[in-house]
Design an enzyme around this catalytic site. Structure first.
Site, PDB file in Angstrom:
ATOM      1  N   HIS A   1     -38.731 -12.911  14.700  1.00 43.79           N
ATOM      2  CA  HIS A   1     -40.057 -13.512  14.752  1.00 43.79           C
ATOM      3  C   HIS A   1     -40.005 -14.954  15.229  1.00 43.79           C
ATOM      4  O   HIS A   1     -39.043 -15.672  14.976  1.00 43.79           O
ATOM      5  CB  HIS A   1     -40.693 -13.487  13.356  1.00 43.79           C
ATOM      6  CG  HIS A   1     -40.828 -12.106  12.809  1.00 43.79           C
ATOM      7  ND1 HIS A   1     -40.684 -11.827  11.470  1.00 43.79           N
ATOM      8  CD2 HIS A   1     -41.082 -10.920  13.410  1.00 43.79           C
ATOM      9  CE1 HIS A   1     -40.852 -10.519  11.271  1.00 43.79           C
ATOM     10  NE2 HIS A   1     -41.093  -9.956  12.434  1.00 43.79           N
TER      11      HIS A   1
ATOM     12  N   TYR B   1     -37.270 -18.621   2.154  1.00 47.78           N
ATOM     13  CA  TYR B   1     -37.415 -19.415   3.371  1.00 47.78           C
ATOM     14  C   TYR B   1     -38.208 -20.675   3.024  1.00 47.78           C
ATOM     15  O   TYR B   1     -39.224 -20.588   2.349  1.00 47.78           O
ATOM     16  CB  TYR B   1     -38.299 -18.757   4.414  1.00 47.78           C
ATOM     17  CG  TYR B   1     -38.186 -17.326   4.755  1.00 47.78           C
ATOM     18  CD1 TYR B   1     -37.996 -16.957   6.079  1.00 47.78           C
ATOM     19  CD2 TYR B   1     -38.339 -16.318   3.820  1.00 47.78           C
ATOM     20  CE1 TYR B   1     -37.954 -15.631   6.451  1.00 47.78           C
ATOM     21  CE2 TYR B   1     -38.288 -14.986   4.181  1.00 47.78           C
ATOM     22  CZ  TYR B   1     -38.099 -14.653   5.505  1.00 47.78           C
ATOM     23  OH  TYR B   1     -38.072 -13.341   5.870  1.00 47.78           O
TER      24      TYR B   1
END
Length: 177
Positions: free
Chosen positions: A57, A126
């Protein structure tokens, strides 16, 4: 305490954190923003079963730098340099991150990112420098033969948008990148 390892990719850094064990369990420092000189606006926690592939991504407008840590489990983490002026444009960086090796990775803005989960239960954290920009998200084909990523030979669990993603050459020809 952190050990910092530079890579051949400008700005892409591997961190090895120290695990402090005692009879109660352990303590690990995950992130020191001042070690990176970055502010993180957005945090994500994902939980995945074995053989889940997330990615590759990226966002073009409002690109995200990411700091990735594995809380539980083991992943094959992949970053692809999409910075056109970079000497490593189109090249792949891969590393195994897990809860035992205490490694984290800082991926600068301008990379596509993804990972494959390798254990029964995987929890990945993340930290992102930008918020998610839903209308501005793209996927790069994880099977792109030009990337030469060596994925393990297992039956992957992949989201539809990632399974239908375009190769790097297609994204360049369509002026997405």
């Amino acid at each position: 305490m952190f050990k910092k390892y530079k890579t051949r990719f400008k700005g892409l850094i591997v961190f090895e954190r120290k695990k402090h064990n005692d009879k109660r369990g352990y303590l690990i420092e995950i992130l020191r923003e001042r070690a990176l000189g970055k502010r993180f606006k957005f945090q994500i926690l994902s939980k995945s079963k074995k053989n889940v592939l997330r990615g590759l991504h990226f966002q073009l407008k409002k690109p995200q730098a990411k700091y990735i840590s594995v809380i539980k489990g083991k992943i094959l983490d992949i970053a692809v340099d999409l910075r056109k002026k970079s000497s490593t444009f189109g090249k792949v960086f891969s590393i195994v991150l897990n809860d035992k090796n205490c490694k984290s990775i800082f991926i600068p803005a301008g990379f596509a990112h993804g990972f494959l989960t390798l254990e029964k239960e995987n929890i990945v954290h993340y930290n992102c420098t930008e918020y998610r920009s839903v209308g501005n998200e793209y996927s790069l084909n994880y099977k792109d033969p030009d990337l030469k990523i060596k994925w393990p030979k297992v039956r992957l669990v992949v989201a539809k948008k990632d399974a239908n993603a375009k190769n790097l050459k297609e994204l360049i020809n369509e002026k997405v990148i």
